[in-house]
Design an enzyme around this catalytic site. Structure first.
Site, short mmCIF file in Angstrom:
data_model
loop_
_atom_site.label_atom_id
_atom_site.label_comp_id
_atom_site.label_asym_id
_atom_site.label_seq_id
_atom_site.Cartn_x
_atom_site.Cartn_y
_atom_site.Cartn_z
CB CYS A 2 -1.05 5.45 8.95
SG CYS A 2 -0.09 6.75 8.12
CB SER A 14 -0.89 0.01 1.24
OG SER A 14 -1.63 1.20 1.29
CG LEU A 25 -3.05 7.91 6.06
CD1 LEU A 25 -4.12 7.69 7.13
CD2 LEU A 25 -2.62 6.56 5.48
CG ASN A 44 6.57 6.94 4.09
OD1 ASN A 44 5.44 7.36 4.38
ND2 ASN A 44 6.98 5.73 4.41
CE LYS A 85 -2.42 7.51 -2.64
NZ LYS A 85 -1.94 8.70 -3.36
CB ALA A 86 -4.38 4.80 3.04
N GLY A 91 7.61 -5.38 4.36
CA GLY A 91 8.81 -4.70 4.82
C GLY A 91 10.09 -5.44 4.52
N GLY A 92 11.08 -4.68 4.04
CA GLY A 92 12.45 -5.19 3.96
C GLY A 92 12.85 -5.98 2.74
CG ASN A 103 -3.04 1.89 7.30
OD1 ASN A 103 -2.45 1.74 8.36
ND2 ASN A 103 -2.65 2.75 6.38
C1 LIG Z 1 5.87 6.18 0.24
C2 LIG Z 1 5.15 5.18 1.09
C3 LIG Z 1 3.78 5.30 1.29
C4 LIG Z 1 3.09 4.38 2.08
N1 LIG Z 1 1.75 4.50 2.25
C5 LIG Z 1 1.05 3.55 2.94
C6 LIG Z 1 -0.37 3.58 3.05
O1 LIG Z 1 -1.03 4.47 2.52
N2 LIG Z 1 -0.99 2.61 3.76
C7 LIG Z 1 -0.29 1.59 4.37
O2 LIG Z 1 -0.89 0.72 4.99
N3 LIG Z 1 1.06 1.52 4.27
C8 LIG Z 1 1.74 2.48 3.57
N4 LIG Z 1 3.11 2.38 3.46
C9 LIG Z 1 3.81 1.22 4.03
C10 LIG Z 1 4.02 0.14 2.96
O3 LIG Z 1 2.79 -0.38 2.52
C11 LIG Z 1 4.87 -1.00 3.50
O4 LIG Z 1 4.21 -1.60 4.58
C12 LIG Z 1 6.24 -0.52 3.96
O5 LIG Z 1 6.77 0.36 3.00
C13 LIG Z 1 7.21 -1.66 4.21
O6 LIG Z 1 7.57 -2.33 3.05
P1 LIG Z 1 8.94 -2.06 2.24
O7 LIG Z 1 10.08 -2.24 3.17
O8 LIG Z 1 8.90 -3.07 1.13
O9 LIG Z 1 8.86 -0.67 1.73
C14 LIG Z 1 3.81 3.32 2.68
C15 LIG Z 1 5.18 3.21 2.49
C16 LIG Z 1 5.87 4.13 1.71
C17 LIG Z 1 7.36 3.97 1.53
#
Ligand SMILES: Cc1cc2nc3c(=O)[nH]c(=O)nc-3n(C[C@H](O)[C@H](O)[C@H](O)COP(=O)(O)O)c2cc1C
Ligand SMILES: Cc1cc2nc3c(=O)[nH]c(=O)nc-3n(C[C@H](O)[C@H](O)[C@H](O)COP(=O)(O)OP(=O)(O)OC[C@H]3O[C@@H](n4cnc5c(N)ncnc54)[C@H](O)[C@@H]3O)c2cc1C
Ligand SMILES: Cc1cc2nc3c(=O)[nH]c(=O)nc-3n(C[C@H](O)[C@H](O)[C@H](O)COP(=O)(O)OP(=O)(O)OC[C@H]3O[C@@H](n4cnc5c(N)ncnc54)[C@H](O)[C@@H]3O)c2cc1C
Ligand SMILES: Cc1cc2nc3c(=O)[nH]c(=O)nc-3n(C[C@H](O)[C@H](O)[C@H](O)COP(=O)(O)O)c2cc1C
Ligand code: FES
Ligand code: FES
Lengths: 254, 291, 291, 254
Positions: free
Chosen positions: C133, C24, C76, C72, C48-49, C246-247, C130
């Protein structure tokens, strides 16, 4: 421990002596003047942040103004170390740990497995009377040392077989001390092949995952037969075989 | 506070030329560093954890290096408080800087029991109460997530000592700000933010964790932003000084933690790689500040 | 479970060739990827949310790259549920893979209100709730640390939809295992482990955070061991599937997460750098498994 | 957006054209055939894990089979990019974003600040009638473009002063469109120097910290005068000046 130093040591020469086995000679009068056979150094594989710890390597041999390392390229740290070129400076801490206990008599039997035999040159230079047995999987894993008896699993050099086949009541009885260095499974096989009555002569060069190498993190513990642990980096890497809890050590799965 | 932050600090009423503390578990009791002669640039040494009875620690491997960090599963290995008192603390008399003793316990009571025994020694400045070890089954981080338990532990320690003590929090659950406040209410003179983040490495070929206890404590230079955030949150919420712990690998990282609200800054994993980290980090900071 | 884990998965009764979910906030609603033609290798897109009313999001800078990761603070930003329903979801009809809609709320009630509106659309498979956040003042992670609140939110969502939904947890406080159980009790069909870790970067020369809201969400390849540990803990405690988040930056990371107990694996930050991450990661996995 | 590609583009040439300013020409017939003036690309500075995002750079000029980038070395990403050598392959996504709106009349006034002027060559190649004003701190920051009027703060090339001094009622009145590209403070000074009645002609090439560059992360928002935000990477980087909320944009402190 007071003679330990942490210096940027210059690479004097670097070569691949066997497939994926690198020999590097470093300049370091400080380490050369204080190292004893069986000790090791902690090498910093890169100047960057990763890997976050150093890599332990046994001092293979001393040179006039430095020392020689010989290592297997098995992962990221040793890969980075293998890329060092003459003139490069590498941060090295040492000499570390204890070495072979040279006070336990003068006739030695040395039993090496693969690259583990490499460091025996340094030991041989320090003792007068020794018999050296080397076992390896194939000729690609045999470091050539003077007056050694070699066996390989595939027979590609020396006779075919395991190093334990070379262990006889005669050479055990002749030795005051028995030094063993090699992979854990090989050392355990030697341990099992040596009859109870000779086991007190065994000195084992252990290995463990190391954090610091200088006794502060308690990460390198070797299981002892009393149920506790000793630090590979400080109380080892050489331990009397009878002190080691072989079962628990093997379970560590290094 | 003024920026850039000053490298020399006033902490617990004492003057320190350096904000650097050597983190618990990565500097022994400081006595190894004494022989290596590498305590230059160090403000305070924090000892490894001491429990009442001796603890053998966890089975090896106790360390595993991941691509970008280090897992540790030491398990509070230590010879027990009486051995520490009689055989180790005397060796630390020669330390050129103050010593904090990191205290662990399997019960609320054990923390004050350990401190009570240590009170017989004159060599240390104070304590760091470790309610946050991720690597043990009893006590450890399970205490650190509960404000009531932390309050009681702090209260118990206050009763048996007049020396200052910090309570070291866990980032792995609970509300750090509430726990910090509870520790201060119980008498803590500082808060250490924080112990290691829970981490794990699984071999996908076998499904097995490389560490016998499965999860372990994880450290990495990449965790610095996590520590900065938590230091900022806690230092804005409590009146006592905050000691940061985690993520430092360069002098600039220390300046950032001081700017975020840390009074003193611990260095752990970096020290394991660099025995002379104290002097090196001080040098890096002085160059940046002198710019 | 057998090792190495299988790349193709059964999840929520459906067959997936790929365990990869686009996380997301890092894949829009999938519609940009459609035009870029880079959904190959992707199992599920998470939008996205979406909140009830439009949200402008946080003031810039919303992103800041630290030496080893990314902060970041999007906040939302979204055009509100009615706009999403009427103008965006129709564009997602052409997606070659299922869509989950990530749902945010400032109150317990808002989550089910948003879902209720979205129920009018036929294009999506289900939801990701979610409660975690880190970048908003109201609701957000404050909900995710409280098992009772999470239970109520999940219960509310269950009442208004028959579609499956996952609850996305926070790693920044609370007891993830307890919160996960509460979500399952409330009717969650999966648990997403987890949202971003709280992070911060302070300019030591000025003492100011580079992000206006001070703390932000932090992602880094170095956080993988933290996610592996939490996936392992939660997947051992609940009966529903766990989705990791994540990760991930390499196919091997996905295999590790699957081996640790994840049913599906989200990819976020890596996708931002590599629009074709789905295909690239699948390729890396296939090479490793084929070894 | 359908013509966006993500390819390993070969470096054809690399040179330092001004102190710490690098010009790189890449091979990419795909990008060359579809790019429009004012668009940008997302460059991957390294093959390793860090930095975790790419770096946005404006397409400076097209070549027969590729395109040229010109950038300042200001941090880690651009430092890594500056080390690329001919033959190296670099992962590049593009062309991205909108470009200058060429439908707004045929007489252009182009106002560039420092390196921001570089991309105007591409724009000039696409329009027939233009006046080009360039302001910079010193000659070390001036890219030479044909038929340009140059001022520098230290007078080291052209006359001494700020670019706003060159803005006259006459050249504003003569222009159908005014393109501005440079540092935010310079663009704001231009905005303030342009009387209300001409402001609708202003097109501003904005900058923002970017995450993805392809409209999925919502990280690159530029504050708009209606109180909301638009994405620099998709709805920009070029925006009508009157749409921008200059105050909130400046507060971002890019
Ligand atoms: C730019 C950005 C925007 C994000 N927006 C949301 C969001 O709107 N809703 C949500 O549940 N997580 C959001 N996240 C979290 C991601 O969905 C994900 O859980 C997090 O980035 C960890 O994964 P990664 O290490 O692969 O980036 C966002 C992350 C990033 C980097
Ligand atoms: C006291 C001591 C002396 C040593 N002397 C030598 C030597 O002279 N020559 C030589 O080739 N090697 C020696 N080693 C082993 C050497 O330290 C490891 O091979 C090296 O640390 C691996 O680093 P890496 O980053 O390349 O591998 P990694 O990527 O970290 O791991 C690759 C493989 O190596 C194994 N490994 C990692 N660390 C260790 C370790 N500390 N001990 C044993 N296995 C490990 C892992 O289980 C893994 O399978 C010694 C180890 C110790 C403890
Ligand atoms: C659409 C667009 C087009 C651009 N075109 C060009 C160009 O043609 N030539 C050129 O030299 N630069 C251009 N930039 C700016 C360039 O992207 C940044 O200088 C670069 O990302 C910095 O990366 P770094 O890792 O070297 O610096 P970092 O170490 O990340 O930061 C160093 C400094 O650069 C600033 N910075 C970082 N990222 C950005 C960003 N995205 N925008 C503005 N400032 C930033 C930071 O505030 C910091 O002060 C453009 C930016 C955008 C958004
Ligand atoms: C090998 C090792 C052992 C540790 N032992 C302890 C300990 O006994 N008590 C404690 O409170 N913290 C212990 N820690 C945590 C450190 O004190 C410190 O909080 C943590 O390593 C984060 O700092 P760093 O990122 O600088 O390493 C240990 C950490 C490591 C790496
Ligand atoms: S490696 Fe740290 S104590 Fe031995
Ligand atoms: S940079 Fe990601 S939306 Fe613009």
């Amino acid at each position: 421990m007071t003679s330990v130093v942490d210096f940027d040591c210059a690479v004097i020469s670097q070569e691949m002596v066997l497939p994926d086995v690198i020999k590097i000679v470093f300049h370091s009068p400080e380490i050369a003047s204080s190292a004893k056979p069986g000790q090791f150094v902690q090498v910093e594989p890169s100047k960057g942040l990763f890997p976050v710890t150093r890599r332990p390597v046994t001092i293979n041999r001393l040179t006039d103004d430095g020392f020689e390392l010989l290592f297997d390229v098995v992962g990221r740290g040793t890969e980075l170390m293998s890329q060092k070129q003459p003139g490069d400076k590498v941060r090295i801490l040492g000499p570390l740990g204890n070495g072979w206990d040279l006070t336990k008599g003068k006739k030695w039997l040395l039993i090496g497995g693969g690259l583990g035999a490499a460091g025996f040159q340094f030991l041989k230079d320090s003792i007068s009377d020794s018999v050296l047995l080397i076992g390896a999987s194939s000729k690609d894993r045999v470091v050539s040392l003077e007056n050694s008896i070699v066996v390989t699993e595939d027979g590609s050099v020396g006779s075919k077989g395991l190093v334990t086949a070379l262990i006889t009541e005669e050479n055990l009885a002749n030795a005051d001390s028995i030094a063993v260095c090699g992979p854990v499974v090989m050392m355990e096989a030697v341990w099992n092949a040596v009859p109870e009555k000779h086991r007190h002569k065994l000195q084992i060069s252990t290995e463990s995952r190391m954090g610091c190498g200088w006794a502060v993190c308690d990460g390198c513990s070797i299981p002892m037969s009393d149920g506790g642990y000793k630090k590979c980096c400080k109380e080892g890497p050489v331990f009397p075989g009878i002190e080691i809890d072989w079962k628990r050590w093997k379970e560590a799965g290094l | 506070m003024s920026y850039p932050p000053s490298i020399s600090r006033k902490f617990w009423g004492l003057d320190f030329d350096s904000p650097i503390m050597l983190a618990s578990g990565t500097a022994g009791f400081g006595e190894e560093l004494l022989t290596l002669d590498c305590l230059s640039g160090v403000g305070v040494v924090v000892s490894k954890a001491v429990s009442f009875k001796p603890r053998a620690g966890n089975p090896p491997p106790r360390l595993f290096e991941t691509p970008l960090g280090l897992l540790n599963s030491i398990g509070l290995a230590n010879p027990g408080v009486h051995h520490v008192l009689n055989h180790i603390l005397p060796l630390t008399e020669k330390l050129p800087c103050p010593l904090l003793i990191n205290v662990a316990g399997e019960s609320i009571q054990e923390f004050s029991d350990v401190v009570e025994v240590l009170e017989q020694s004159k060599t240390h400045l104070g304590y760091e109460i470790n309610v946050s070890c991720p690597n043990v089954a009893d006590g450890g981080a399970a205490f650190g997530v509960d404000p009531d338990v932390v309050f009681q532990i702090a209260k118990g320690v206050s009763r048996v000592t007049d020396r200052p003590f910090s309570v070291k929090l866990t980032p792995n659950g609970g509300d750090m700000v509430m726990v910090a406040k509870a520790a201060v209410d119980g008498g803590a003179s500082a808060i250490t933010v924080c112990n290691t983040f829970l981490g794990m490495f699984v071999d996908w070929r076998t499904g097995k964790s490389v560490i016998k206890r499965k999860v372990a404590g994880y450290t990495s230079p990449a965790l610095l932003p996590l520590v900065v955030a938590r230091v900022w949150q806690v230092s804005n919420a409590v009146s006592v000084p905050v000691i940061s712990s985690g993520g430092v690998s360069h002098g600039e990282d220390i300046l950032q933690l001081l700017a975020a609200g840390a009074s003193m800054v611990q260095v752990g994993t970096r020290l394991m790689r660099r025995p002379f980290a104290g002097a090196e980090l001080m040098d890096e900071m002085q160059k940046l500040i002198g710019e």
